[in-house]
Design an enzyme around this catalytic site. Structure first.
Site, PDB file in Angstrom:
ATOM      1  N   ASP A   1     -43.574 -79.132 176.627  1.00  0.00           N
ATOM      2  CA  ASP A   1     -43.152 -79.288 175.235  1.00  0.00           C
ATOM      3  C   ASP A   1     -44.323 -79.280 174.263  1.00  0.00           C
ATOM      4  OD1 ASP A   1     -40.505 -79.347 175.793  1.00  0.00           O
ATOM      5  OD2 ASP A   1     -40.282 -81.527 175.717  1.00  0.00           O
TER       6      ASP A   1
ATOM      7  N   ASP B   1     -32.062 -63.593 135.925  1.00  0.00           N
ATOM      8  CA  ASP B   1     -31.900 -63.327 134.503  1.00  0.00           C
ATOM      9  C   ASP B   1     -33.136 -62.597 134.002  1.00  0.00           C
ATOM     10  OD1 ASP B   1     -33.751 -65.338 134.607  1.00  0.00           O
ATOM     11  OD2 ASP B   1     -32.760 -66.670 133.190  1.00  0.00           O
TER      12      ASP B   1
ATOM     13  N   GLU C   1     -34.408 -79.942 173.993  1.00  0.00           N
ATOM     14  CA  GLU C   1     -34.440 -81.133 173.145  1.00  0.00           C
ATOM     15  C   GLU C   1     -35.389 -81.001 171.961  1.00  0.00           C
ATOM     16  OE1 GLU C   1     -37.715 -81.539 176.071  1.00  0.00           O
ATOM     17  OE2 GLU C   1     -35.641 -80.926 176.130  1.00  0.00           O
TER      18      GLU C   1
ATOM     19  N   ASP D   1     -25.726 -70.609 133.990  1.00  0.00           N
ATOM     20  CA  ASP D   1     -26.143 -70.158 135.322  1.00  0.00           C
ATOM     21  C   ASP D   1     -25.665 -71.083 136.436  1.00  0.00           C
ATOM     22  OD1 ASP D   1     -27.635 -67.936 134.377  1.00  0.00           O
ATOM     23  OD2 ASP D   1     -29.263 -69.282 133.805  1.00  0.00           O
TER      24      ASP D   1
ATOM     25  N   ASN E   1     -34.035 -72.319 185.631  1.00  0.00           N
ATOM     26  CA  ASN E   1     -34.148 -73.570 186.401  1.00  0.00           C
ATOM     27  C   ASN E   1     -32.781 -74.047 186.872  1.00  0.00           C
ATOM     28  OD1 ASN E   1     -36.913 -73.698 186.130  1.00  0.00           O
ATOM     29  ND2 ASN E   1     -36.841 -74.942 184.266  1.00  0.00           N
TER      30      ASN E   1
ATOM     31  N   ASN F   1     -41.679 -81.606 181.835  1.00  0.00           N
ATOM     32  CA  ASN F   1     -41.008 -81.303 180.578  1.00  0.00           C
ATOM     33  C   ASN F   1     -41.880 -81.673 179.379  1.00  0.00           C
ATOM     34  OD1 ASN F   1     -38.462 -80.393 179.326  1.00  0.00           O
ATOM     35  ND2 ASN F   1     -38.428 -82.469 178.500  1.00  0.00           N
TER      36      ASN F   1
ATOM     37  N   ASP G   1     -31.712 -70.756 134.706  1.00  0.00           N
ATOM     38  CA  ASP G   1     -32.084 -72.087 134.229  1.00  0.00           C
ATOM     39  C   ASP G   1     -31.185 -72.616 133.118  1.00  0.00           C
ATOM     40  OD1 ASP G   1     -32.792 -70.520 132.096  1.00  0.00           O
ATOM     41  OD2 ASP G   1     -34.944 -70.894 132.246  1.00  0.00           O
TER      42      ASP G   1
END
Length: 847
Positions: A695, A342, A300, A602, A666, A691, A598
């Site tokens: 985390d 360029d 998650e 382009d 698991n 969990n 630019d």
């Protein structure tokens, strides 16, 4: 009252004009209906209209507030599953379980939100600086305003390179050509001019209208605004310049991977619930256990990890003056292996310097400078550094303009590569056409052009080889006509040449070598001639012999270009369509391509590239086509962006590999053990806490150190490697899980509380330890973790060992103190698991 009544009539007229087929009205009638005039709106009236506008602007760069960002964190399918589980728990009186579920949701959402919001604040500052702006005429004065400040009745002044910010009617136009592909699908620019169109005229043929989101390719125009924001045609049909691009290769792979895990999660949860039901266990416990197991099986935090790492990268780049318009571009930046750029302004200085103006005998000529100055000063099309340099070079420029009347101009375009202005001095009746442009282009429309080309070609090649650009200048007296076009650029008399230079940026060769050390090959893509480009290439370490010209490319098939492009360092004398073709050829050859540019020419290549890179001073269409906008075009900043991108990618894959292997292990363990035990291995609230605690260190993976070898080349998504990683280390985890169950059940014969406490602690400690082992391919002791990963892992490990002894807290969680002998055996199992994983690590990665 009189003022209020007048404003009411103006508002009614405005609403009637907007509701009508406004392209059918005469210009004066439309201005009157809109309450405007040839001088534009009075500033006070414009402010009132902006304050009372019913339909807000359609922003090109939407800036979400804090609530939409927070709600986005709470809208995933997983969060909905957890919320449902919390609601059921609360209804059935399981307040502790409900609180644990909601705590996980809230902590995860807030951590992700805080990172995204911090990045958003920094990037939004740059975004406001780079917001689309437009010249507007109000009360006879010309102002530069944000596009979001436009209201119906404003007069907008458009020029080449601009995105049209609103729907409007053309009042004046000078060779104005607009690309309407975003609305009509037509790729060729369309001429725009004042006039009236019939009501039935289709959109593509309304030559007197301009529409939001289209692009001014050449010339200029004045238009009265009729519709703004979401009331425009672009807004009505649901298009937006801010629409998200198609997902990248990495994003697609990650979504497929998440979908696979989600399907696996659903299947395993259903299986566990069915087995528990068959064993006659309470339905509530089975359901809560299944919901908790869903949390344990699903990665998650994967969206959070990706979001945090990309947000951190965007924030770091923003502090260096780089705005990331699309967060996913950081991942793409790390995947680059070719950078097309360029020459002018990137490899060389932004400023152009006039090195001299010479006549046909190549002697310095003040007259050639005067003609070039008039051409540069009187043209109103694309603003460019060449004309700026010519205006700055002429000391007597003000005197040269005295008494001059501009009659017309023929704007520059990328096919002709020249620009003409027509001027009269004093009482002259016949205007003088002054044409300035590229050497070949101007000579091709001169009298005796072939002979002139043969005469001056050797000198042109010699000067170009010294790194100087040569512009040709020619003139012709013309008859006075109401309109002039490119077809009248003929039979000109060549007057001389302008020599221009731009110096190579200091340290450019070293910067390119640094990019090459990252496995990124640089290719120069330029419209300049081959001689100038070859000289610059030689100075910066590119191969001047690996060169392909635009004319040669035009004769090539796509298949031939696919083979040649990867071996070419210099693409020279190319037009805008060829730039895009180069990018697509390199992509077809299997490369990830960045393009830096630019200009108007382009934009197609910027859009086609995997990462489009532009600058803040670029034309509107280039900035809007780019994924990354740089306030300074320094390749060392780009180098840092590539490193950040690769760091993000590597740390994301770390989390994916570690989490999937743990989840897979698991899953197998639960599937094998749950039917054999008289109770669940862990209570639902213990699984949720497990969990959550695992985390917390996982969130800091985004800041972990990355092995230098992973930064030396672009990484790619490899599903086979992930699957091998998941199954290999997952099965090792399952073996030690089964050993743990056997130790607790047969050796120590513990009761339910001790069993669940032991499994809670051992499973969490092994997950923390293996995170430090699997974060690197090298021996874990030789590559220490990042500061935050090490600190968070150690802190959580100490908390896990202390939890069973915290009295009321441990009782509410169903945890009990364990005897020293059981604690020692558990820690020994954790150590054995770490050693086994370290020994198997190299074999699994090399398999």
């Amino acid at each position: 009252m009189r003022g209020a009544g007048q404003r009411g009539r103006v508002r009614q007229g405005l609403e009637a004009a907007i509701a009508s087929d406004w392209w059918t009205l005469e210009a004066d009638a439309l201005l009157t209906a809109l309450g405007s005039s040839p001088c534009g709106l009075v500033p006070g009236e414009a402010g009132r209209r902006l304050a009372h506008r019913a339909v807000g602007p359609l922003d090109f760069e939407p800036e979400p507030g804090p609530w939409p960002l927070l709600m986005r964190q709470l809208s995933s399918p997983l969060v909905l599953i957890l919320g449902l589980g919390a609601g059921i728990s609360a209804l059935l009186g399981q307040s502790v379980n409900a609180a644990m579920i909601l705590l996980i949701v809230l902590v995860s959402a807030l951590l992700t939100f805080s990172q995204e919001w911090r990045a958003h604040q920094v990037v939004a500052t740059l975004r406001r600086r780079l917001a689309l702006r437009v010249r507007v005429q109000r009360g006879g004065q010309t102002l530069m305003l944000p596009a979001s400040a436009l209201v119906p009745g404003d007069l907008m002044l458009l020029s080449a390179g601009q995105l049209v910010p609103a729907d409007g009617r053309v009042l004046q136009a000078q060779h104005c050509r607009i690309t309407q592909a975003s609305l009509t699908g037509e790729s060729q620019p369309v001429e725009k001019a004042p006039g009236v169109c019939a009501a039935q005229t289709p959109l593509a043929r309304r030559s007197n209208c301009v529409h939001m989101g289209t692009v001014v390719r050449s010339g200029s125009a004045k238009a009265v605004v009729v519709q703004t924001g979401r009331a425009t045609l672009l807004g009505q049909i649901g298009l937006s310049l801010a629409a998200l691009p198609p997902p990248t290769e990495f994003a697609r792979g990650m979504r497929q991977f998440e979908a696979l895990l989600m399907r696996t999660m659903v299947a395993v949860v259903l299986l566990v619930m069915a087995v528990n039901h068959g064993l006659g266990r309470p339905a509530l416990d089975s359901m809560l256990f299944a919901v908790a197991l869903a949390v344990g099986l699903t990665p998650e935090l994967l969206p959070a990890i990706v979001s945090i790492t990309m947000s951190r990268g965007a924030r770091a780049l923003a502090h260096r003056g780089v705005m990331v318009r699309r967060l996913e571009a950081i991942e793409d930046l790390g995947g680059l292996d070719i950078l097309c750029t360029d020459k002018t302004g990137t490899l060389t200085d932004d400023r152009i310097h006039v090195q001299g103006c010479v006549d046909l005998d190549r002697q310095p000529s003040q007259e050639v400078l005067r003609l070039a100055f008039l051409n540069a000063s009187l043209q109103t099309g694309i603003a460019n550094p060449i004309d700026e340099a010519l205006r700055a070079q002429a000391d007597g420029g003000t005197a040269w303009l005295a008494g001059m009347r501009k009659i017309d101009e023929i704007p520059y375009d990328f096919q002709r590569k020249r620009l003409s202005v027509l001027v009269c001095s004093g009482d002259e009746r016949e205007p003088l056409m002054i044409t300035k442009g590229s050497f070949d282009s101007v000579l091709s429309v001169c009298t005796g052009g072939d002979e002139l080309a043969r005469l001056h070609q050797p000198w042109f090649e010699q000067v170009s080889a010294q790194g100087l650009r040569v512009l040709a200048l020619a003139t012709r007296r013309c008859a006075l006509e109401p309109h002039y076009g490119p077809e009248q650029e003929r039979a000109l008399e060549l007057q001389g040449f302008v020599l221009l230079g731009d110096r190579l940026k200091p340290g450019m060769a070293a910067q390119l070598r640094a990019l090459q050390a990252l496995g990124i090959q640089t290719k120069m893509v330029s419209g300049d001639n081959r001689y100038i480009c070859a000289r610059v290439a030689q100075q910066i370490g590119l191969d001047p012999q690996a060169l392909l010209t635009g004319p040669s490319m035009a004769r090539m098939s796509d298949e031939a270009l696919w083979a040649v492009a990867p071996r070419t360092d210099l693409f020279v004398e190319v037009d805008p369509q060829q730039k895009e073709r180069i990018v697509r050829a390199l992509q077809h050859a299997g490369h990830s391509v960045g393009f830096m540019g630019d200009g108007i020419n382009d934009a197609p290549a910027l859009h086609a590239a995997d990462v489009g890179i532009s600058a803040d001073h670029a034309v509107d269409i280039a900035r809007q086509s780019a994924d990354i906008v740089m306030l300074t075009r320094r390749l060392d900043v780009l180098h840092e962006g590539v490193v950040l991108g690769r760091t993000t990618f590597a740390n994301t894959l770390k989390y994916i590999g570690i989490t999937t292997s743990a989840n897979f292990g698991n899953m197998i363990s639960m599937a094998l053990v749950v039917p054999l035990l008289p109770w669940l291995p862990m209570q639902a609230r213990q699984i949720l806490l497990n969990n959550l605690l695992s985390d917390l260190p996982a969130l800091t993976v985004s800041s972990d150190r990355v092995e230098p070898r992973l930064l030396q080349r672009a990484q790619r998504w490899d599903a086979r490697r992930i699957r091998r990683f998941m199954m290999g280390f997952g099965l090792i985890s399952t073996v030690f899980d089964l050993l743990t169950f056997a130790l607790l059940w047969w050796a120590f014969k513990v009761d339910q509380a001790a069993f669940q406490t032991s499994w809670f602690m051992i499973s969490l400690l092994t997950e923390l330890a293996v995170m430090l082992v699997l974060r690197t391919r090298a021996p874990c002791w030789s590559e220490p973790p990042g500061f935050w990963l090490g600190l968070s892992t150690g802190t959580v490990a100490l908390l896990v060992l202390a939890l069973p002894f915290l009295g009321p807290v441990s009782q509410s969680l169903g945890l009990v103190p364990l005897p020293p002998s059981l604690m020692a055996c558990g820690l020994a199992l954790v150590l054995a698991y770490v050693v086994c994983t370290e020994l198997c690590k190299r074999w699994i990665w090399q398999a």
